[in-house]
Design an enzyme around this catalytic site. Structure first.
Site: not given
Ligand code: NAP
Ligand code: G4F
Length: 326
Positions: A9-10, A12, A14, A87, A128, A130, A154, A158, A194
């Site tokens: 997921g390079i 993405g 992160d 994600s 996560s 979550e 999700y 996880k 969001v």
């Molecule tokens: P992201 O921007 O959605 O990046 C995810 C990456 O995974 C993208 O490059 C995506 O490719 C790739 N991917 C999706 N499906 C795949 C598959 N079947 N095989 C191989 N690659 C695949 O997520 P991020 O925010 O960088 O987060 C990185 C990781 O941390 C994820 O596992 C996420 O669940 C976890 N996480 C994120 C947060 C957060 O707040 N950001 C918090 C806790 C945990 P495409 O773009 O081509 O689809």
């Molecule tokens: O930005 P969100 O979609 O992030 P969420 O659901 O917290 O998930 C993210 O953080 C997780 C770590 O806790 C990661 F594991 C996961 O991969 C992802 O990166 O939503 C944040 C909050 C939620 O409560 C949602 O209900 O915002 C609220 N929200 C309100 N309006 C919305 C919206 N979220 C989204 N995406 N879009 C809206 O219009």
């Protein structure tokens, strides 16, 4: 010889920041991308790192174990960062089986591939907050010992990945760390999450490019940090001289979606109440209401400290969108 790192997921959010971070540390960085019919899209966040072959890419998919075996066998990386996932929490309700195959079973595919061809690689698993669902300790925080009670497909996927990583660590002595990361954002965040959705829309409204912003639940609270700080935590875990373990990474400060709107629109001399429309479409069948993490273990054992605050992170994101449109 430079250390070799492989990032799934390079492309993405992160993955792109982690690549920059590891390149600065002198690593040879390899990454997996998922095939997309528009080839620019599959590497759009790391385009600047592909020039001069700084980062090396291979096609692979977490659901295709043969592709994982092939790349791990080829690279034999010292460190593997498993960041790939479906994600998006809301999307996981629409595509629960796909999400479970990628975000849950995909991790097991990676562990098996690694056990077969490179059992000594250190592995970081992107776990996560979550996973905690609506469980909160009495003092208002979630931490490594808080029981897990996921409220989305999700989150369930996880939890499986988190547990199978612990199981492989205990059963086979594999060096695997679970980073339990709370929400982290940046200008590179997908605009269907969001924070970046709100910032991008506020800037567009300010510039007369958009009239309204449709959102779901404004009362949910999240502990929002900056992705740049969080990728450093991933790296710190894999450098640890202590036994492989699980670490919460969070700022310890939480805000509501309403606070996020208020701060962002205010900075642009706007009142969000004039523009935000509540739309059922963005509500979740089951909501995770409040997240606030206690990262004492990560800070005290591995010396992690975040540099960004909620406000400096949102300022950077606003600046990014202003520059983009102006
Ligand atoms: P992201 O921007 O959605 O990046 C995810 C990456 O995974 C993208 O490059 C995506 O490719 C790739 N991917 C999706 N499906 C795949 C598959 N079947 N095989 C191989 N690659 C695949 O997520 P991020 O925010 O960088 O987060 C990185 C990781 O941390 C994820 O596992 C996420 O669940 C976890 N996480 C994120 C947060 C957060 O707040 N950001 C918090 C806790 C945990 P495409 O773009 O081509 O689809
Ligand atoms: O930005 P969100 O979609 O992030 P969420 O659901 O917290 O998930 C993210 O953080 C997780 C770590 O806790 C990661 F594991 C996961 O991969 C992802 O990166 O939503 C944040 C909050 C939620 O409560 C949602 O209900 O915002 C609220 N929200 C309100 N309006 C919305 C919206 N979220 C989204 N995406 N879009 C809206 O219009």
């Amino acid at each position: 010889m430079n250390k070799k790192a492989l990032i799934t997921g390079i492309n993405g959010q992160d993955g792109s920041y982690l690549s920059e971070f590891l390149l600065k540390k002198g690593y040879e960085v390899w990454g997996t991308v998922k095939r997309n019919s528009v080839s620019e899209t599959q590497s759009s966040r790391i385009e600047h790192l592909l020039k001069d072959g700084k980062v090396k890419l291979e096609y692979a998919d977490l659901t295709d174990m043969s592709s994982l075996i092939r790349i791990i066998q080829k690279v034999k990386p010292e460190e593997i960062y498993n960041l790939a996932a479906q994600s998006h929490v809301r999307v996981s309700f629409d595509q629960p089986i796909y999400t479970t195959n990628v975000t849950g079973l995909g991790t097991l595919n990676l562990l098996e591939a690694c056990r077969m061809v490179s059992p000594n690689s250190k592995i970081y698993q992107a776990s996560s907050s979550e996973m905690f669902g609506n469980n909160i300790d009495d003092d208002g925080y979630q931490r490594e010992t808080t029981p897990m009670n996921p409220v989305s497909p999700y989150g369930c996927a996880k939890v499986f990945s988190y547990n199978i990583c612990r199981n492989y660590r205990n059963s086979y002595g594999m060096k695997i760390w679970n980073g339990i990361l709370f929400n982290h954002e940046s200008p590179r965040r997908g605009t269907n999450f969001v924070t970046n959705k709100v910032v991008k829309a506020a800037v567009r409204i300010k510039l007369g490019l958009q009239e309204k912003l449709h959102l779901g639940n404004l009362d949910a609270t999240r502990d929002w940090g900056h992705a740049k700080d969080y990728v450093e935590a991933m790296w710190l875990m894999l450098q640890s001289t202590l036994k492989p373990d699980d670490y919460v990474c969070a700022t310890g400060v939480s805000h509501s979606v309403k606070d996020l709107c208020d701060y962002t629109f205010n900075k642009l001399d706007l009142d969000f109440r004039d523009y935000v429309v509540i739309d059922e479409k963005h509500m979740r069948p089951e909501e995770l209401y409040d997240l606030k993490g206690d990262s004492t273990k990560l800070r005290s054992e591995l010396g992690w400290t975040p540099k960004y605050t909620f406000e400096t992170m949102l300022d950077e994101m606003t600046e990014y969108w202003l520059n983009k449109y102006e």
